[in-house]
Structures are given as C-alpha cells and as structure tokens.
Scaffold this active site. Sequence first.
Site, PDB file in Angstrom:
ATOM      1  N   ILE A   1      16.155  -2.911  10.742  1.00 58.84           N
ATOM      2  CA  ILE A   1      15.635  -2.072   9.660  1.00 58.84           C
ATOM      3  C   ILE A   1      16.148  -2.665   8.350  1.00 58.84           C
ATOM      4  O   ILE A   1      17.334  -2.631   8.041  1.00 58.84           O
ATOM      5  CB  ILE A   1      16.086  -0.606   9.837  1.00 58.84           C
ATOM      6  CG1 ILE A   1      15.544  -0.054  11.161  1.00 58.84           C
ATOM      7  CG2 ILE A   1      15.602   0.242   8.661  1.00 58.84           C
ATOM      8  CD1 ILE A   1      14.031  -0.141  11.342  1.00 58.84           C
TER       9      ILE A   1
ATOM     10  N   ILE B   1       0.822  -1.214   0.000  1.00 59.22           N
ATOM     11  CA  ILE B   1       0.000   0.000   0.000  1.00 59.22           C
ATOM     12  C   ILE B   1       0.852   1.258   0.000  1.00 59.22           C
ATOM     13  O   ILE B   1       0.331   2.364   0.098  1.00 59.22           O
ATOM     14  CB  ILE B   1      -0.990  -0.008   1.183  1.00 59.22           C
ATOM     15  CG1 ILE B   1      -0.255  -0.045   2.538  1.00 59.22           C
ATOM     16  CG2 ILE B   1      -1.932  -1.203   1.066  1.00 59.22           C
ATOM     17  CD1 ILE B   1      -1.181   0.056   3.752  1.00 59.22           C
TER      18      ILE B   1
ATOM     19  N   GLY C   1       4.970   0.621  10.529  1.00 55.49           N
ATOM     20  CA  GLY C   1       3.939   1.448   9.894  1.00 55.49           C
ATOM     21  C   GLY C   1       3.104   2.221  10.900  1.00 55.49           C
ATOM     22  O   GLY C   1       2.771   3.389  10.683  1.00 55.49           O
ATOM     23  N   GLU C   2       2.759   1.603  12.002  1.00 54.97           N
ATOM     24  CA  GLU C   2       1.874   2.262  12.981  1.00 54.97           C
ATOM     25  C   GLU C   2       2.663   3.151  13.947  1.00 54.97           C
ATOM     26  O   GLU C   2       2.250   4.282  14.216  1.00 54.97           O
ATOM     27  CB  GLU C   2       1.061   1.237  13.783  1.00 54.97           C
ATOM     28  CG  GLU C   2       0.662  -0.026  13.048  1.00 54.97           C
ATOM     29  CD  GLU C   2      -0.379   0.158  11.973  1.00 54.97           C
ATOM     30  OE1 GLU C   2      -1.143   1.134  12.028  1.00 54.97           O
ATOM     31  OE2 GLU C   2      -0.415  -0.679  11.044  1.00 54.97           O
TER      32      GLU C   2
ATOM     33  N   LYS D   1      10.322  -5.701  13.781  1.00 52.70           N
ATOM     34  CA  LYS D   1       9.121  -5.588  14.622  1.00 52.70           C
ATOM     35  C   LYS D   1       8.009  -4.773  13.954  1.00 52.70           C
ATOM     36  O   LYS D   1       6.942  -4.611  14.532  1.00 52.70           O
ATOM     37  CB  LYS D   1       9.480  -4.949  15.974  1.00 52.70           C
ATOM     38  CG  LYS D   1      10.462  -5.802  16.787  1.00 52.70           C
ATOM     39  CD  LYS D   1      10.419  -5.498  18.281  1.00 52.70           C
ATOM     40  CE  LYS D   1      11.169  -4.239  18.648  1.00 52.70           C
ATOM     41  NZ  LYS D   1      11.182  -4.015  20.111  1.00 52.70           N
TER      42      LYS D   1
HETATM   43 MO1  MOS Z   1      -3.181  -0.137   8.954  1.00 45.34          MO
HETATM   44  S1  MOS Z   1      -4.627   0.795  10.101  1.00 45.34           S
HETATM   45  O1  MOS Z   1      -3.150  -1.644   9.636  1.00 45.34           O
HETATM   46  O2  MOS Z   1      -3.645  -0.030   7.350  1.00 45.34           O
END
Ligand code: MOS
Length: 751
Positions: free
Chosen positions: A642, A477, A717-718, A714
């Site tokens: 990383i 994405i 993204g969040e 780990k």
């Molecule tokens: Mo994310 S909220 O797991 O696209």
Amino acid sequence: MNEAFFDKKDYKSLDRVDGRLKVTGAARYSAEYQLSGLVYAVLVESKIAKGTIKSIDSKAAERAPGVLAVISHVNAIKVPGYQTSNQHPSEPPVNGQPLRAFYDNNVYYNGQPVAVVVASTLEKAQYGASLVKIQYEKEQHKTDFDANMESAVLPAQAKKNPKSPVADYSRGDKNAFANAPVKIDAEYVLPTEVHNPMELQAITAHWEAEDKLTVYDKVQGTQPTQKQFAKEWNLPPENVKVIATFVGGAFGNGLHNWPHETAAIIAAKQVKKPVKLVLTREQMFTMVGYRPYTWQKIQMGATKDGKLVAINHESVGQTSSYEEFTESTLQQTRMMYASPNINTRYRILKLDVSTPIWMRGPGEATGAFALESAMDEMAFSLNIDPIEFRLMNYTDSDPDKQLPWSTKYLKECYDAGKEKIGWEKRKMQPGSVRSGEWLVGYGMGTGTFGANRGVAAVRAELDAEGNLLMQCAITDIGPGTGTAMVQIASNTTGIATDKITFQLGNSQFPKAGNQGGSSTVNSVGPAVQAACNALKEQLKTMIASNGGSQAAFASAKTDDILFVNGQIQIAGSDSAKVDIGTLFKQNNIRKIETTQESKPDENRNKYSMYAFSMHFAEVHVHSLTGQIRVKKVVCCADAGTIISPKTAANQMIGGATGGIGMALMESAIIDHRFGRYVTKDFAEYHVPVHADVPHVEVFFVNKPDTLADPVGSKGLGEIAIIGVAPAIANAIFNATGKRIRELPITPDKLI
Ligand code: MOS
C-alpha cells in the site's frame, strides 16, 4: 510534511498533493478552459428507439439569436476516419461499429445524439436546440431484456477464438452437477447501473490550425484518446493534444471515446471556433455507457462435508445493436475456489439501447454477486459457517491458469475481517439476532481482480535546489495518482515529498495507457522508480568522477543513494555528503533529467496475479417496514504494497459506498413502450448519500508482490467494490431469512 522517510517497507499517509487545488476551485476541469472565442454546443437527442430520421427542420433554430450552426447528418462535414476505421479503440476491442456522430440518418436507441446546436452562450444553444424539429420513420424496437432473453447469442470474438475469455469454458467432468450430493440452482439479476460521477462528461474542442487539434476532455486516458482522434481525423498523433489534468470522478465511462466528443470536434471545425460541450445528467444515462443489465444462473454442487464438486455459471449481459460489449463476469468463478468441475457460458443480448462499458469492478462485481450469494446459499444448506466453507475450498494455486499465485493473502483478510466485524455475534439461523424491532444480520463476500500492469514511462528532472519534477501522460480520475507517485519517488530517493511534483493528464507527457483496470500504480509506479534510480546513477557517476573521498559513490548500491536536505549521501555510511547545488555548479549544469520506461516482465507467464478482497457487512432490517440500514462495513484487501495508506483507504471507502448503492439502490429503468429511461437524474436514480454509509473500516494486508511489479502493488480500485453487494445481500438473508437474488434489494422485496 518536511522530513524524508526511508523505511522502504512502510509508506506513510500523505495528504493529497492536489487536495488544496481541488477544494479551493483552482483545479481546472475540462469545461473550465476559457479559450478566446469559446462557443457552446448543446446536443439534440432522438426521441425514438429505432428507425430513421425522415427530415430535420432547423430553420427556426438557425434564426434564433446567437445560434451559429445547427449540425446534423444533413450538413456535418465528413469525418475522414469514419470511412476507414471501424475499430473500437478499447482493449480488448469490442466487435462492431461504434456509433458515429451525425454519420447517417439511422437511429439505434432513444437518446442518441442526432444534431448539435452551437451558439454564443449556453442558454442560446439550449434554446436553439429546443427549436429543432425532427420527423422520424419509426420501427419496432426491442429494449426489454426479460422479454427477449432467448435471443441471446455467443459473442463474435468467442466464435472466432475458442480461447477467448467469453468463450464456453469447461474443466473436469461436464456433468458433475447432476450427481452432486447437495445442490443449489438459482438465478440472479443485476439491473442496469450508471456510473454517474460528480463531474459530467465534458469536452472543450479547439482546432488550433486546420490540422492541429487540442481537446480538454474528460477521459481516463490522454494517449488512447489522442490515438483515437488522430485516427478519426486522419492526423499524425503529434497533431492531436489531449488535456485531462483533473477528472472529477470516472468509473469506466472515460475508457471509451463517445459520439459527443466527436460532435464537439465536428462543431469546432465547422464554426471555426473552440467549442465547449457538457452533457446533461440525463445524457449521462444514454451517451457514455453503463453497467449492463445481466441475468445469471448458478448451479453449485457439494459433498455433505463441504467440498465443492461442481459449479455451472451462465451469464447473459445486454449490449447495443451495433457493438458487442463483453466483460469478465465469469472469471472469478473459474479461479476462486477449488472445484474440480466447472462450466461457464457467456452470452450477450443485443437490444435497441446504447453500448454498455466497464463500470468499476466490471464483470467481476456482477459475477461476484451471483457466485458469492450462491456460496452463502450452499454454506447455509450444508449448515457450515460461510467463512469455513470458503476455507474448505481454498486454492493455493490458480486452478484456471494452472499457475502458482504470485501472492495470495486472502486468509489474512478472512481473519482480520472476522474479528473487526464481530463475526462471533452471527448466528447460523436467520432472524435469531435482534435489536428492538430490527433484525440483525452479518454477511460476507469475496472479490478478486487481475493485478494488471501495462507499459508506462516517466520523465524526471532534478534541479540544483533538489526539486524533483516528474511527468507522465496518465490521468487521475480520483484515486490520488499524483500523491502515490510522489510517495514512490520520495521513498526511492529520500527527497522530501514537498519538493516533488508529479504532472499528469497531458498526452504530450511520456507514455501511459488508460487509468483503468486497477493498473496505474502497478504500471506507472515502476516507471517512477526507474526514473528516480536513473537520476541516482547519473549523480553517482558525476560524484565518483570527482575522485578523492567521494570515490565511495562509485561502488555504492543505487538503492543506498539518498538525498537529504539537498545533500546526496550513501545510506548507513559516514562518507562525505555532497551538496547537489555545488555538484551541479562544478559540472556546469543546472539540472539533470531522464525518461525511463517500465513494462511487464516474463513473471506474468509464470504466475497468476490477482488482488483479493473480502467484505463484511452488518445490516439491520426493520421487522415491520423492511427498511434496511447498513450498520457497518469492513473491507479487507490483499492489494500488495500500500503506497499511499490514506488515499488507498479513501478508495476502499468509495468502493464500499458504490457497493451499498449496487446492493440497495441503483437501478436504471427503461419504459419499454418508448425504449427510454425513466430514471434520468438523482431524484429517480438513487445513490448512497452520507446517511446511507455507515462506519467503514479498512484493513490492508500490505505485503509486497514484487513478482507483479517492482513496487509490489497489485491495484485496488476494482476490488474495493467487488464482493460488497453479495456481503450485504448475505447479511440481509442472515437477518431475515429472505434470499433476494435481484438487485437492488429494496424494502418491498422484504415485506
Ligand atoms: Mo475502471 S471500470 O477500469 O474505470
């Protein structure tokens, strides 16, 4: 980039493997498949928030030039799965009944798709849609969160299961707050936020045969979508193909299948042609989820010398009338700090709105705004530096699960961030640092998110020229999944990155779940590694069976087998090099291949696994106008290894940008007279643009967590966004002495 690199501890920066395709327009997105006979669909939306449809007059639309069909509950074909399945495809499942396109005449929210017009061109479909006349039977609607908050309820899943993450939680003394020497008691509000990726949600639906469906669909999981539509259309999964080769940004709104997708599939079936449906920007506010409006209250108690003794954290998030969406808003409160006494309470408020869905850092980002603001408020009350206060309450094991951390390098993040932001310039007393007419403030916020891992499989194929091709159903994405996987494969095999291809975004490729929950590198990465190692084993056996000087390969460790310039060799050994082409010729083969699956192991039960982040912000607030400029952001992350330093840093910058939006701009507002959004485009719903985003500095601890998964990652993204908004809110307090507990922090709240 030609030279291979072998230092396994050190992944190097690599340009995106698909960057050129994206910037030249060669990358094909879901709305760009020019299938033969393609026609266009435009949705008609309800103009009331609650009630029923009395009648639909579609005659004028049907007579309009180029219109092939007007489809609504009146004439839509029956979707077989609508009768049998009411289960939401997501994990964990959301209770309730997902909205079924054109199923009956009920209206649940303003903007609900109620009809679709199909025509030979987009413009003809748009014109046709404008001619559809709908009569409603209106009922009283409820969309105002504040006015209805007392109707909030415990989610059904918590009623069923007291161990559910959204059930009431208590540890230690329930009443510890009452007796705490120093107390904070405050309420925080986060408005509805909308994902708004650049690419609009789009689907091209094509029935290749009566029982064979192909969709080019903007989703975050090809196989979860395949499963969902197979169930919905009562087909064997292999008859449903989902293609999402490129996704132009998604922050959670592709983790769920939505009515517009089924609407396009119904339309394609009825007009017997492939149908393309692209949502408008306005429809992105009502048809594909959002971060729910959330009210929170925190009561925090501490001793005068800075030890937390109690945290009570309550949250109420909005959901629709037909589904119970929940998220882990309170999780960080349970595990981040060493308070012996903690109570959390999670409630949902059902309104006449569409169902929310996860949005980057779902739950945690919302919860962190309250928790990390409260930590700052408490530190100020105690006259203790906010970092010192956090260190005084640091936990060396997870107090919630009562397990050791797999790894936690948050202290390294504090140290690096402090230095990079110039924390020594911060003064405890708000308003004491100035730059001309501007008040200068510094703030920080901590974030965490589970180091999730799922099952994934990768197919790998090595040819005689030494090219490595890999395939997996996972989507990308935006983070640069293909790039990271190529790097893992190169690092495992020694093959130069430009000889490796990673194909993704196709449900027919080996197993993968959603790209969501920061789990892709942790899940697919190990499968890439396993597939590469399996190829090495095959080669080893093949070479060793040749005997002679090459027998050394039989005893070589898999890790030590490397491919350099088409030659197979044993690292650190002078033994003979074997040419791949020659070897394959000798064995009369053109390629070797394997498919390997990788899944979470038992370490998940023995350790608590989280990625951690730390954000620092320097903010300037104009003393007369209240204008806010974020001057610098420092992002520090403990995300394990990383893999791809360049794309990982890109993700952190993107997260910081999203966090600036959360803190200062984003808010979707409903006019409660009509139950309809008044913010419905980028003129009304503001997101940060280049001029709003300052220099963002990124620091990674970059220490592997091999308990979490074999590649040591780990996920990040969040954690890239969690903690950013409170860092900015805390910096604004430090600059102005004004504590703003309702986002976004706009100038009117400061003057
Ligand atoms: Mo994310 S909220 O797991 O696209």
